[in-house]
Design a protein around this motif. Structure first.
Motif, mmCIF file in Angstrom:
data_model
loop_
_atom_site.group_PDB
_atom_site.id
_atom_site.type_symbol
_atom_site.label_atom_id
_atom_site.label_comp_id
_atom_site.label_asym_id
_atom_site.label_seq_id
_atom_site.Cartn_x
_atom_site.Cartn_y
_atom_site.Cartn_z
ATOM 1 N N ASP A 76 2.103 -7.353 0.207
ATOM 2 C CA ASP A 76 1.037 -6.584 0.853
ATOM 3 C C ASP A 76 0.472 -5.632 -0.205
ATOM 4 N N TRP A 77 -0.514 -6.116 -0.939
ATOM 5 C CA TRP A 77 -1.037 -5.371 -2.091
ATOM 6 C C TRP A 77 -1.682 -4.059 -1.661
ATOM 7 N N ASP A 78 -2.391 -4.073 -0.543
ATOM 8 C CA ASP A 78 -3.037 -2.837 -0.103
ATOM 9 C C ASP A 78 -2.000 -1.782 0.259
ATOM 10 N N SER A 91 -1.929 1.617 -1.810
ATOM 11 C CA SER A 91 -2.291 2.795 -1.011
ATOM 12 C C SER A 91 -1.259 3.912 -1.159
ATOM 13 N N ALA A 132 -7.025 -5.614 -5.401
ATOM 14 C CA ALA A 132 -6.508 -4.545 -4.545
ATOM 15 C C ALA A 132 -6.329 -3.255 -5.331
ATOM 16 N N ARG A 142 -9.570 -1.548 -5.712
ATOM 17 C CA ARG A 142 -10.039 -0.969 -4.442
ATOM 18 C C ARG A 142 -9.419 0.399 -4.202
ATOM 19 N N HIS A 143 -8.225 0.589 -4.716
ATOM 20 C CA HIS A 143 -7.499 1.835 -4.474
ATOM 21 C C HIS A 143 -7.557 2.790 -5.673
#
Length: 366
Positions: free
Chosen positions: A139-141, A145, A174, A177-178
């Motif tokens: 779960d990369w996000d 995160s 990912a 994105r973070h």
């Protein structure tokens, strides 16, 4: 002026996360693989070595994302990784079938070389657990995160299987994105690409992944074979380390990939397995070019992992120091020192790196 806007450490769970295969390295010491009767054992992996260096030499917090077959060899690799100080909670443990028919752990037999006899690497890594990883296995996000300042992966991992590049792309996308900086070491290995399309396939994969990269790292062969950027006027042995050709190549690469914020390349002229000319050059959009101290005729004990140690020193400099010049000096100094000891991974201290980067000598410390 700093080259990168890196997430503050206080807002991050990790300074660095690495994605890649971790193998068991079997080292015959001063002997040959073909005549050895005993081997020293280490762990190693192009991506892992960078995060381990940032943890053990530079004192930063790191984690490794990899996969291992759950048997005694896998647990030995885990024991090495724990010694290396990296968080192993993201290691995927794959049930072992008893003989390695469906999954196994990678082995890497490596000779150091000496004088006229070059270093030799023989990998035994087909059908490994990490090569079978899928993009949605992590779960990369959720990982990014938590706050990650830096993700490092590279062309060795991307070459392991058809799915490896997809896993790398999922992680890199990912990360960005973070707000995580993404570094990528091209690390072209002909043996990895030989059976799956050679240089043409390597360029296809690496050009796709390059679109997600902030900090691109490699040597002359890497940029040529993996991305198709020629370095004019340099022979295959890199005996002429005039940086003008490298500067031109870097400028071309920066125009082709506007997402690259920093590009760095090591410069290695191989006089013999035991003596190399060693240097590095880096570029950033904010600071332009910076060149490390050139170390002619550097004595080498074990060259494997020198480039990875350069990458970790560079990353440390970009995260923690004030300028690209300091970062490339720390990278080159760390690589030079790491090649004075056996094994893939660093045995160097931050104080030793700082001393050499600042012009220190090898006089005895008492």
């Amino acid at each position: 002026m700093t080259s990168l806007n890196v997430r503050p450490a206080a807002e991050s769970a990790y300074d660095v996360v690495a994605l890649g295969e971790v193998m068991l390295r079997l080292d015959p010491g001063s002997r040959r693989i073909r005549t050895a009767r005993s081997f020293d054992v280490w762990e190693g992996g192009g991506e892992y070595n960078v995060a381990r260096g940032l943890r053990r030499c530079f004192g930063l917090r790191g984690a490794i994302v990899t996969a291992l077959a759950d048997n005694e060899i896998g647990r030995l690799v885990e024991d090495f990784m724990l010694t290396g100080g990296l968080d192993t909670q993201y290691v995927q443990w794959v049930p072992y079938d008893g003989i390695g028919r469906t999954v196994r752990n990678g082995l890497n037999f490596t000779e150091r070389g000496f004088g006229a006899r070059g270093a030799v690497g023989v990998s035994d890594r087909g059908n490994t657990a990490i090569a079978q990883m899928r993009p949605d296995d992590v779960d990369w996000d959720a990982l990014f995160s938590r706050g990650v300042r830096w993700l490092h992966t590279g062309g060795i991992f991307a070459a392991l299987s058809e799915s490896s590049a997809d896993v790398a792309e999922a992680a890199m996308a990912a990360a960005r994105r973070h707000g995580t900086i993404v570094s990528y070491d091209l690390n072209f290995r002909p043996s990895l690409w030989k059976g799956i399309g050679g240089e043409e396939r390597a360029r296809e994969v690496n050009r796709r992944l390059a679109q997600h990269v902030d900090v691109m790292i490699g040597n002359e062969e890497d940029f040529t074979a993996s991305l198709g950027f020629e370095v004019e006027g340099v022979d295959e042995n890199l005996t002429d380390l005039d940086t003008g050709a490298f500067r031109a190549m870097i400028e071309t690469a920066s125009e082709a990939y506007p997402n690259f914020q920093v590009i760095a390349t090591t410069l290695r002229g191989v006089r013999s397995a035991s003596r190399n000319d060693w240097g590095a050059i880096a570029w950033s959009r904010k600071e332009g070019f910076a060149e490390a101290t050139h170390r002619a005729d550097l004595e080498i004990f074990d060259r494997v992992g020198g480039g990875d140690s350069f990458a970790s020193g560079l990353a440390y400099g970009l995260m923690e120091l004030g300028s690209l010049q300091e970062a490339v000096e720390y990278g080159a100094a760390h690589g030079a020192l790491a090649m004075t000891t056996p094994g893939d991974t660093t045995m160097v201290t931050l104080a030793e790196v700082a001393k050499l980067a600042g012009g220190g000598s090898a006089r005895v410390q008492r």
